[in-house]
Design an enzyme around this catalytic site. Sequence first.
Site, short mmCIF file in Angstrom:
data_model
loop_
_atom_site.label_atom_id
_atom_site.label_comp_id
_atom_site.label_asym_id
_atom_site.label_seq_id
_atom_site.Cartn_x
_atom_site.Cartn_y
_atom_site.Cartn_z
N LEU A 126 0.64 -1.20 0.10
CA LEU A 126 0.13 -0.23 0.06
C LEU A 126 0.96 1.18 0.10
CD1 LEU A 126 -2.72 1.60 0.46
CD2 LEU A 126 -2.23 1.30 2.99
N ASP A 127 1.60 1.57 1.07
CA ASP A 127 2.41 2.57 1.15
C ASP A 127 3.66 2.09 1.95
OD1 ASP A 127 3.50 5.05 1.92
OD2 ASP A 127 2.20 5.64 3.00
#
Length: 451
Positions: A126-127
């Site tokens: 995701l991040d």
Amino acid sequence: MLDPKILLLGSGFVAGPTVEYILRRPENHLTIACRRIAAAEALAKQFSRAKSESIDVTNEGALDEIVSRHDLVISLIPYTNHPLVLKSAIKFGKNVVTTSYVSPAMREFHDAAIEKNLTILNEIGLDPGIDHLYAVKTINEVHEADGEIISFISYCGGLPAPECSNNPLGYKFSWSSRGVLLALRNSAKFYQDGKIVEIPGTELMSSAKPYFIYPAFAFLCYANRDSTPFKEYYNIPEAQNIVRGTLRYQGFTDFVKVLVKIGLLDDSNQNYLHFNSPEITWREVIAKVLNTSNNTEDELRKAIKSTIAENEISKDEIERILKGFKWLGLFSDKPIRRCGTLLDTLCATLEEKMQYEEGERDMVILQHKFEIKLKDGTRETWTSTLLEYGKPPGPSAMSTLVGIPCGIAVQLILDGVIKKRGVLAPYTPEIINPIIAELEKEGIKVKEEKL
């Protein structure tokens, strides 16, 4: 590749969606391996064509043996162990996927991976991960139309859903709280008006400011570590502002500021918190860190207030924070679990009080904001926004948004769609475009708007 054998190192909370995605393809066979065999067994028994093994990745011989029997390795273990995995994978000619940032130690394997014709794809969760995909996508679209990126601002938050944010920090822990709290002491570095700005870790929480995405959310944002390399990674040399950061609910940063001020994020050993030291209560601990002999709740409240400079935090907010201290049990006279340091002892309390309860859901929100100068000189603001909720009793939003991109990357490598070689991150169209296409088939889609 016929009947590929995939090795998954790690069985943590993001592993489930990765396994589920990979095993949709009937030809895939998966081994889940980690130090604690019980955790691997518990995950493997949920799926056909999955088996479990015990592995200590620091044992080079054992790691080599298990890697040699598989066609591709997924490493979801702590990033500090990835170089061990890469060394073994390159030795036996195996592709690798991780969700971690590329560390300098991992980057050293780049030439060897190219020489062995291997793809070692990282930062695909995701991040980092989804954030890269949609940043590069928009940046490329602007550049292809002869436009410029004047400003790139990106914030992401993994949070409890609003109805579940019912504690003083507005936050809950789905894994170890230690890493979350330590990150709050990191310094930050970014571009602002063409100049590099640095914020020391001691001032990070004070730098937080409101950030508007939707009217229903009261977010604060602060910069996260070093954003300056993304001028090169994202190919935006023209950008005057580049910030990547974190979103939290209103109230989080002031609460953390007080924890820091009185010393509760100190990770040095304290004799009185050793596991075999005499029993001690939080009230006594707070008195020690405030250097006061009077440990009544009223006196501790006064002592905490005295550490806060005038106009630094409003009186109403200070009262809310002190109520939060009481809610956490920091004024309690019950013996605490001693964990050696103030930080770890606090973590034990937070994890006990701030876990997700059955049926509670998490939330992930990510937004990129681009200030664009078009070819004709017109200026526009473009945004890319992702909002996802967990689906109890199914996977959390965070595990889905980390695990599914990882699984997609694995399958695209196995299918020969991703052909780029070396130690990589998803910064180029030949990697990001096919992953975005597959993400959208999963219903994971970023809302893109031009304002």
